[in-house]
Design an enzyme around this catalytic site. Sequence first.
Site, PDB file in Angstrom:
ATOM      1  N   LEU A  96       0.065  -9.518   4.328  1.00 18.02           N
ATOM      2  CA  LEU A  96       1.392  -9.810   4.033  1.00 18.02           C
ATOM      3  C   LEU A  96       1.970  -8.592   4.149  1.00 18.02           C
ATOM      4  O   LEU A  96       3.325  -8.388   4.428  1.00 18.02           O
ATOM      5  CB  LEU A  96       1.367 -10.693   2.771  1.00 18.02           C
ATOM      6  CG  LEU A  96       1.080 -12.058   2.650  1.00 18.02           C
ATOM      7  CD1 LEU A  96       0.904 -12.542   1.421  1.00 18.02           C
ATOM      8  CD2 LEU A  96       1.891 -12.932   3.717  1.00 18.02           C
ATOM      9  N   GLY A 113       1.554  -1.293   0.146  1.00 23.11           N
ATOM     10  CA  GLY A 113       2.394  -0.646  -0.596  1.00 23.11           C
ATOM     11  C   GLY A 113       1.276   0.585  -0.931  1.00 23.11           C
ATOM     12  O   GLY A 113       0.386   0.973  -0.697  1.00 23.11           O
ATOM     13  N   GLY A 114       1.856   1.289  -2.043  1.00 15.99           N
ATOM     14  CA  GLY A 114       1.295   2.534  -2.667  1.00 15.99           C
ATOM     15  C   GLY A 114      -0.375   2.410  -3.230  1.00 15.99           C
ATOM     16  O   GLY A 114      -0.784   3.165  -3.230  1.00 15.99           O
ATOM     17  N   ASP A 164      10.533  -3.121 -12.411  1.00 11.89           N
ATOM     18  CA  ASP A 164      10.788  -2.888 -11.195  1.00 11.89           C
ATOM     19  C   ASP A 164      11.585  -4.014 -10.590  1.00 11.89           C
ATOM     20  O   ASP A 164      11.203  -4.648  -9.475  1.00 11.89           O
ATOM     21  CB  ASP A 164       9.629  -2.606 -10.572  1.00 11.89           C
ATOM     22  CG  ASP A 164       9.547  -2.177  -9.004  1.00 11.89           C
ATOM     23  OD1 ASP A 164      10.695  -1.514  -8.831  1.00 11.89           O
ATOM     24  OD2 ASP A 164       8.466  -2.291  -8.389  1.00 11.89           O
TER      25      ASP A 164
END
Length: 536
Positions: A15, A18-19, A144
């Site tokens: 999907l 990220g980090g 976030d």
Amino acid sequence: MGQVVNHRYRIIRQLGQGGFGRTYLAEDGDQSHQTCVLKEFAPQVQQKQDLQKAKELFEREASVLKKLQHPQIPRFHASLQVKIGSKDFFLLAQDYIDGDNYSQLLEKRQSQGKAFSEEEIITLLQNILPVLSYIHSQDVVHRDISPDNLILRSSDQMPVLIDFGGVKQLPASQGFWFTKLAVNHTLLGKKGYAPEEQLRHGKVFFSSDFYSLAVTTLVLLTGKEPQKLYDSYQGIWYWGKEINISITLENVLKKMLAYKPSDRYQTAEQILKDLPSPTITQAPTTNVTKIKTMIVAPGRKRAQTVISKIHSKTQLVTQSIPLPIWIRPFAVSLGGTALVVLVGVGTWAAVNAVITGVTSIKVPSISLPQIPQLPNPLSKPASDKQREDNTQIISRRQQLEIPEVFFTRFVDSLFYTKNPELRGRSLTSKSEDAALRNEWSSIASDLLNKLEQANLSTAARQKLGSYSQKDYENWRQQARAGQLGNYTISQLNKDTYQKFDQLFPGQQRGKLNQQTFGQIWYAIAADKVSKVKSGT
């Protein structure tokens, strides 16, 4: 893909990434093959202390999700540690939320020259603030909040708060938390969305979430990133310039955006109390806009028949009603253009089946006729086989990441083309409509087969329903500027039609429906342009 993790989760596709690692769509073998999300822990850090901190963040998300039980937060399934080869992997399984995040929704609006209305923003705040109230009551701060981390769930059009990787569990005796992560000591939070105390000092309060939520609403209202809305030198927002809203909502957002945390609202309930009410005539999502009929880019002519700007007081019913999935087709004829009312999974809603054109033709205003009520089909539910077929269709569409509105609109169009005499009524659950329900499902399955045969990239499939003449003009300009090497727009047309004609033989070139076949034409072309640019 296809790999089975922990003898339970079969990976369907990736999907995102990220980090801290990748996320996958997976099928849970222990839960009747229900789809879920697997989040992999694989942080891009090297220092031992940074790796340990990243692992703590991952474990924190798992512990927080276990604790949080709210219908607008992905439900926690399991936390896994598995060994693949010689390497240990940490995975978190949670609910898969079918829908677009607000960043994707805004991008679609912008492609039509629009952004979110004030009424929609007020409704969003009314629907998401109770979620923040709940997590704050659990001494949890999300930290976030942004358009990327809010998903508009397809099934009920409610916002869902996702990605709790940066959460902080606040101890009762401490008002803030400080951490540094990675080699360059970056603080958690997204620049522009996170308040100063979080980005500069690592402090976080409940009101820090309100600040981020307020920035999110301004981005959705204006279609501009925070840096374009805020003067960092003077520390002021461009109220009345870039940001034009009612004074009541402006005052609420100003307080949410106060520089000092103590000057902001301290609870979600305080914000809800001060929020103005959205107007009665404005639904949470724009279900009806301009209705146009036109031809996709490869055609030489644009359709001359253009229909209606919808009367401002007309609205479609959007409340949730538990109807079977197959009850889809319903149309009201408007000057030869059908307005299709679609029925979603477990709900029926008036969905935007209007064709948003890309022409510059001025649209005349007419009133929308009264839409009749749908008959109640619950007296005799669909058969078990029909439910199973529909479940498979939904699952396949989700796996391919094909937008629901585009897909359903396309199937309805094909269904009505084949059965023009049915325009103006819905399919019922009665036995006499069983053959028609099966026909609709068969058309849907055949379309999925074609889309699979097209072998489109994930990005191209995700954008189906959002392509426009603007995309084609961009490719034309890139070709003229030499950005595609020796590849010309004529060659793009030729290559795209060659593949398209194999999938849909008999479709007349230059006269493809902009919102159905034309979208697939664009998607094929988009993939071709991407391959030319990458040299593959």
